[in-house]
Design an enzyme around this catalytic site. Structure first.
Site, PDB file in Angstrom:
ATOM      1  N   THR A  22     -11.227 -21.067 -17.574  1.00 40.98           N
ATOM      2  CA  THR A  22     -10.334 -21.128 -16.832  1.00 40.98           C
ATOM      3  C   THR A  22      -9.545 -19.635 -16.836  1.00 40.98           C
ATOM      4  OG1 THR A  22      -9.584 -22.878 -19.101  1.00 40.98           O
ATOM      5  CG2 THR A  22      -7.541 -22.503 -17.376  1.00 40.98           C
ATOM      6  N   SER A 117      -7.422 -13.425 -25.099  1.00 42.83           N
ATOM      7  CA  SER A 117      -6.221 -13.475 -25.011  1.00 42.83           C
ATOM      8  C   SER A 117      -6.026 -14.260 -26.708  1.00 42.83           C
ATOM      9  CB  SER A 117      -5.931 -15.316 -23.765  1.00 42.83           C
ATOM     10  OG  SER A 117      -4.428 -15.181 -24.203  1.00 42.83           O
ATOM     11  N   HIS A 118      -5.919 -15.669 -26.379  1.00 44.30           N
ATOM     12  CA  HIS A 118      -5.212 -16.148 -27.641  1.00 44.30           C
ATOM     13  C   HIS A 118      -6.387 -16.868 -28.847  1.00 44.30           C
ATOM     14  CE1 HIS A 118      -5.882 -18.987 -25.455  1.00 44.30           C
ATOM     15  NE2 HIS A 118      -6.749 -20.049 -26.141  1.00 44.30           N
ATOM     16  N   LYS A 130     -11.130 -10.445 -17.615  1.00 43.13           N
ATOM     17  CA  LYS A 130     -10.368 -11.284 -16.462  1.00 43.13           C
ATOM     18  C   LYS A 130     -10.239 -10.300 -14.953  1.00 43.13           C
ATOM     19  CE  LYS A 130      -6.416 -12.101 -16.632  1.00 43.13           C
ATOM     20  NZ  LYS A 130      -5.152 -12.839 -16.726  1.00 43.13           N
ATOM     21  N   ASP A 281       1.392 -14.114 -28.007  1.00 41.03           N
ATOM     22  CA  ASP A 281      -0.565 -14.271 -28.049  1.00 41.03           C
ATOM     23  C   ASP A 281      -0.940 -13.204 -27.730  1.00 41.03           C
ATOM     24  OD1 ASP A 281       0.036 -14.311 -25.310  1.00 41.03           O
ATOM     25  OD2 ASP A 281      -2.345 -15.183 -24.737  1.00 41.03           O
ATOM     26  N   ASP A 283      -2.602 -11.038 -25.227  1.00 37.21           N
ATOM     27  CA  ASP A 283      -2.706 -10.442 -24.175  1.00 37.21           C
ATOM     28  C   ASP A 283      -0.401 -10.546 -23.749  1.00 37.21           C
ATOM     29  OD1 ASP A 283      -2.792 -13.371 -23.365  1.00 37.21           O
ATOM     30  OD2 ASP A 283      -3.175 -12.793 -21.735  1.00 37.21           O
ATOM     31  N   ASP A 285       1.097 -12.696 -22.295  1.00 43.10           N
ATOM     32  CA  ASP A 285       1.379 -13.806 -21.355  1.00 43.10           C
ATOM     33  C   ASP A 285       1.677 -15.078 -21.566  1.00 43.10           C
ATOM     34  OD1 ASP A 285      -1.261 -15.013 -22.193  1.00 43.10           O
ATOM     35  OD2 ASP A 285      -1.808 -14.934 -20.257  1.00 43.10           O
ATOM     36  N   ARG A 286       1.976 -15.280 -23.281  1.00 45.75           N
ATOM     37  CA  ARG A 286       2.187 -17.079 -23.613  1.00 45.75           C
ATOM     38  C   ARG A 286       3.431 -16.513 -24.620  1.00 45.75           C
ATOM     39  NH1 ARG A 286      -2.588 -21.081 -25.477  1.00 45.75           N
ATOM     40  NH2 ARG A 286      -3.552 -20.397 -23.941  1.00 45.75           N
ATOM     41  N   THR A 348      -4.406 -26.431 -14.444  1.00 46.57           N
ATOM     42  CA  THR A 348      -5.053 -25.749 -15.473  1.00 46.57           C
ATOM     43  C   THR A 348      -4.915 -24.410 -14.999  1.00 46.57           C
ATOM     44  OG1 THR A 348      -4.797 -28.094 -16.807  1.00 46.57           O
ATOM     45  CG2 THR A 348      -5.482 -25.124 -17.816  1.00 46.57           C
ATOM     46  N   GLU A 367       2.899 -23.848 -18.114  1.00 42.86           N
ATOM     47  CA  GLU A 367       2.178 -23.896 -18.777  1.00 42.86           C
ATOM     48  C   GLU A 367       2.387 -25.134 -19.889  1.00 42.86           C
ATOM     49  OE1 GLU A 367      -2.373 -24.050 -16.411  1.00 42.86           O
ATOM     50  OE2 GLU A 367      -1.059 -22.105 -17.423  1.00 42.86           O
ATOM     51  N   GLU A 368       2.210 -25.864 -20.306  1.00 42.76           N
ATOM     52  CA  GLU A 368       2.650 -26.940 -21.623  1.00 42.76           C
ATOM     53  C   GLU A 368       1.708 -25.803 -22.769  1.00 42.76           C
ATOM     54  OE1 GLU A 368      -0.562 -27.493 -23.201  1.00 42.76           O
ATOM     55  OE2 GLU A 368      -1.824 -27.318 -21.777  1.00 42.76           O
ATOM     56  N   SER A 369       0.624 -25.178 -22.033  1.00 42.51           N
ATOM     57  CA  SER A 369      -0.052 -24.153 -23.155  1.00 42.51           C
ATOM     58  C   SER A 369       0.845 -23.174 -23.438  1.00 42.51           C
ATOM     59  CB  SER A 369      -0.815 -23.687 -22.891  1.00 42.51           C
ATOM     60  OG  SER A 369      -1.198 -23.246 -21.833  1.00 42.51           O
ATOM     61  N   LYS A 380       1.692 -15.156 -16.314  1.00 43.35           N
ATOM     62  CA  LYS A 380       2.585 -15.799 -17.045  1.00 43.35           C
ATOM     63  C   LYS A 380       3.010 -14.330 -17.656  1.00 43.35           C
ATOM     64  CE  LYS A 380      -0.473 -17.959 -20.003  1.00 43.35           C
ATOM     65  NZ  LYS A 380      -1.975 -18.664 -19.424  1.00 43.35           N
ATOM     66  N   ARG A 500      -8.639 -31.423 -25.738  1.00 41.87           N
ATOM     67  CA  ARG A 500      -7.889 -31.376 -25.225  1.00 41.87           C
ATOM     68  C   ARG A 500      -6.436 -32.947 -24.579  1.00 41.87           C
ATOM     69  NH1 ARG A 500      -6.817 -26.154 -25.851  1.00 41.87           N
ATOM     70  NH2 ARG A 500      -7.672 -24.185 -24.466  1.00 41.87           N
TER      71      ARG A 500
HETATM   72  C1  VG1 Z   1      -5.886 -22.450 -22.153  1.00 41.07           C
HETATM   73  C2  VG1 Z   1      -5.042 -23.546 -21.610  1.00 41.07           C
HETATM   74  C3  VG1 Z   1      -4.575 -22.806 -20.145  1.00 41.07           C
HETATM   75  C4  VG1 Z   1      -4.232 -21.443 -19.699  1.00 41.07           C
HETATM   76  C5  VG1 Z   1      -5.087 -21.048 -20.378  1.00 41.07           C
HETATM   77  C6  VG1 Z   1      -5.399 -19.457 -20.615  1.00 41.07           C
HETATM   78  O1  VG1 Z   1      -7.240 -23.299 -21.258  1.00 41.07           O
HETATM   79  O2  VG1 Z   1      -5.291 -24.492 -21.979  1.00 41.07           O
HETATM   80  O3  VG1 Z   1      -2.975 -23.843 -19.505  1.00 41.07           O
HETATM   81  O4  VG1 Z   1      -3.848 -21.383 -18.562  1.00 41.07           O
HETATM   82  O5  VG1 Z   1      -5.472 -21.030 -21.272  1.00 41.07           O
HETATM   83  O6  VG1 Z   1      -4.009 -19.264 -21.089  1.00 41.07           O
HETATM   84  P1  VG1 Z   1      -8.375 -24.221 -21.771  1.00 41.07           P
HETATM   85  O7  VG1 Z   1      -9.028 -24.305 -20.372  1.00 41.07           O
HETATM   86  O8  VG1 Z   1      -8.566 -23.949 -22.948  1.00 41.07           O
HETATM   87  O9  VG1 Z   1      -7.042 -25.244 -21.696  1.00 41.07           O
HETATM   88  V1  VG1 Z   1      -4.628 -17.370 -21.945  1.00 41.07           V
HETATM   89  O10 VG1 Z   1      -2.820 -17.065 -22.581  1.00 41.07           O
HETATM   90  O11 VG1 Z   1      -5.394 -17.653 -23.282  1.00 41.07           O
HETATM   91  O12 VG1 Z   1      -4.926 -16.022 -21.084  1.00 41.07           O
HETATM   92 CO    CO Z   2      -2.912 -15.196 -23.184  1.00 40.37          CO
END
Ligand code: VG1
Ligand code: CO
Length: 547
Positions: A22, A117-118, A130, A281, A283, A285-286, A348, A367-369, A380, A500
């Site tokens: 993703t 990221s997270h 990335k 988070d 990086d 972006d959240r 997503t 996004e919901e995340s 984001k 999910r």
């Molecule tokens: C998750 C989230 C998605 C987000 C992605 C990257 O992906 O659901 O909404 O864009 O992380 O976010 P997945 O495929 O695990 O559902 V970040 O802040 O981790 O770069």
């Molecule tokens: Co992130």
């Protein structure tokens, strides 16, 4: 000292599984640390992406374990591959939105963002790479697919034998004829935020008693939040918690949700809570938004920000459109309808918003995340969402709870939760999805408790700008009355599979707008198990995390 800056061609062989998910390539540090592993991927990027000889490349990361090492590797390889200039954040730090901004501001051909990221960090945890393109956004699927194909055939990479660059000192050095400029990671980004928002109004509100707490989770936003929230906006020192980026995030998951930001929740639901609470988070972006005594779901936050964005200078002229990822609740669609602007539903991942933003078809995305952002960058942006909320609070002079209540009274409320089942055996998760896919056709008309299925499908998206098709983006079960369940497998995990399950129920303006989310979703939770056989396939009776 004489340094040999001749370009060296190093023989290598492909690694399996270097397919970006993703959001880039994410693996355990132990995988990334293998000889040639990062090099293979970076060379594959350089081989595939659009760039002119002498182009500028931005490099930065979230400060996690391996960040500095991979940055040095990438700098040497960039020099050997014909880049003219590298811009790198001091200390190797650049939040994802700041990297997006730097790429755009300096006309770079792209950037490497080193982050998982997270996901947790440290020697036994995760790392990631990335690639973002010249518009500042994540590479689209056509590019990530080309990179992946290249990784399967790579037989050599280019590098130079130069000493490490001093990443801690701002300034310019030469690496085999390529300029490396170590830049302040915060300055350009903070200046952009000052242009977008009414800092004077926020400062006045702070002087008038507005209080907040921000949890940087020992991740990348610490330096940004200290500068913007405390120094420029005047929030009291100590407003920013866990503000020093650590290679292992202090041993925590830098994932701003109820589980991993439990301290923030305790503060915001406790006595003497400040007016506003937020977290970001790994990086940056959240964003997590919590008012005094009220959690604002990311889907609601997107809708509330869109409905109030005109209160901030950058959006005073109105929005062009609102885009949300498919599993994100439809709350934002109701705002778009009221504003008489288009609403878009994408798969997503932020990469799907890039074309819409570039084409001027939408202004705000989410996004919901816990991801929200706008056309100011192509990622984001956690702090952007925090600042837009602060701008709105300052102008409206109301609490988060009041703003939410008024929003629901006007638009109705989309009760929403996501249930994650983490670290499942991959075969079990795949079997669940395969069985569910096979059963979709027979679902319409069937009843699950009080819920009757209206439609069920596998979500596919045709990009309205370039016509590209992305299929298999999640299984949707839509019920009469507007409730729905979405099932998809995560594309960012590094251990087994994560299922999910996204649950949504719409309650109109005249309905019960102040109920407990878990109560409102109980029928949907039961239906999700009946429809997908979650317990049967996984042996789990409860999700690992509810967000
Ligand atoms: C998750 C989230 C998605 C987000 C992605 C990257 O992906 O659901 O909404 O864009 O992380 O976010 P997945 O495929 O695990 O559902 V970040 O802040 O981790 O770069
Ligand atoms: Co992130």
């Amino acid at each position: 000292m004489i340094i040999d800056t001749a370009i060296a061609t190093i023989a290598t062989t492909p690694f399996d599984g270097q397919k970006p998910g993703t959001s880039g390539l994410r693996k355990k540090v132990k995988v990334f640390a293998q000889p040639h592993y990062a090099e293979n991927f970076i060379q594959s990027v350089f081989d595939c992406v659009e760039r002119d000889e002498g182009a500028t490349l931005v490099i930065g990361g979230d400060g996690r374990y391996l960040n500095r090492q991979v940055i040095q590797t990438a700098i040497r390889m960039a020099a050997a591959n014909g880049y003219g200039r590298v811009l790198v954040g001091q200390g190797g730090i650049l939040s994802t939105p700041a990297a997006s901004h730097v790429i755009r501001q300096y006309g770079a051909s792209g950037g490497l963002v080193l982050s998982a990221s997270h996901n947790p960090g440290g020697p036994d945890e995760d790392f990631g790479i990335k690639y973002n393109i010249a518009n500042g956004g994540p590479a689209p699927e056509s590019v990530t697919e080309a990179i992946y194909i290249r990784t399967t055939a790579i037989d050599s990479y280019l590098t130079v034998a130069t000493p490490d660059v001093d990443l801690d000192t701002i300034g310019e050095t030469d690496v085999a004829g390529m300029a490396v400029q170590v830049i302040d990671p915060v300055a350009d980004y903070a200046a952009l935020m000052e242009r977008l928002f009414d800092f004077a109004a926020i400062r006045a509100a702070v002087a008038g008693g507005l209080t907040m707490t921000f949890d940087a989770m020992h991740a990348v936003t610490g330096p940004y939040a200290h500068e913007i929230l405390e120094r420029r906006l005047g929030f009291a020192p100590g407003t920013v918690k866990n503000g020093v980026p650590l290679e292992d995030f202090g041993g925590h998951h830098p994932d701003p949700n109820m589980v991993h930001a439990a301290d923030l929740f305790a503060t915001m639901f406790g006595d003497d809570a400040p007016d506003f609470g937020a977290a970001s988070d790994g990086d940056g972006d959240r964003n997590l938004i919590v008012g005094r005594g009220i959690f604002v779901t990311p889907s609601d936050s997107l809708a509330m920000l869109a409905a109030n964005a005109h209160l901030a200078p950058a959006y005073a002229g109105g929005l062009k459109g609102i885009a949300r990822s498919m599993p994100t609740s439809a709350a934002a669609d109701r705002v778009a309808a009221a504003l008489n602007i288009p609403a878009f539903e994408t798969p997503t991942g932020w990469k799907f918003f890039g074309n819409l933003l570039d084409a001027g078809m939408c202004t705000i995305c989410g996004e919901e995340s816990a991801g929200t952002g706008s056309d100011h960058v192509r990622e984001k942006d956690g702090l952007w969402a925090v600042l837009l909320w602060l701008n709105i609070l300052a102008v409206r002079g109301q609490s988060v709870a009041q703003i939410a209540a008024e929003h629901w009274a006007r638009f109705g409320r989309n009760y929403y939760a996501r249930h994650d089942y983490e670290a499942l055996p991959t075969e079990a998760a795949n079997a669940l999805m395969a069985d569910l896919t096979a059963s979709l056709e027979a679902l319409p008309g069937r009843a699950f408790g009080p819920l009757v299925v209206e439609a069920a499908d596998s979500f596919a998206y045709t990009d309205p700008v370039d016509g590209s098709l992305s299929a298999n983006q999640g299984l949707r079960v839509l019920f009469e009355g507007g409730s729905r369940i979405v099932f998809r497998l995560s594309g960012t995990g590094t251990e087994g599979a994560t299922l999910r399950v996204y649950l949504e129920r719409y309650e109109p303006e005249s309905g019960d707008l102040a109920a407990q989310t878990s109560d409102m979703l109980a029928d949907l939770i039961a239906a999700a198990d009946a429809i997908a056989g979650i317990t049967r396939h996984t042996g789990r009776s409860q999700p690992s995390v509810i967000t």
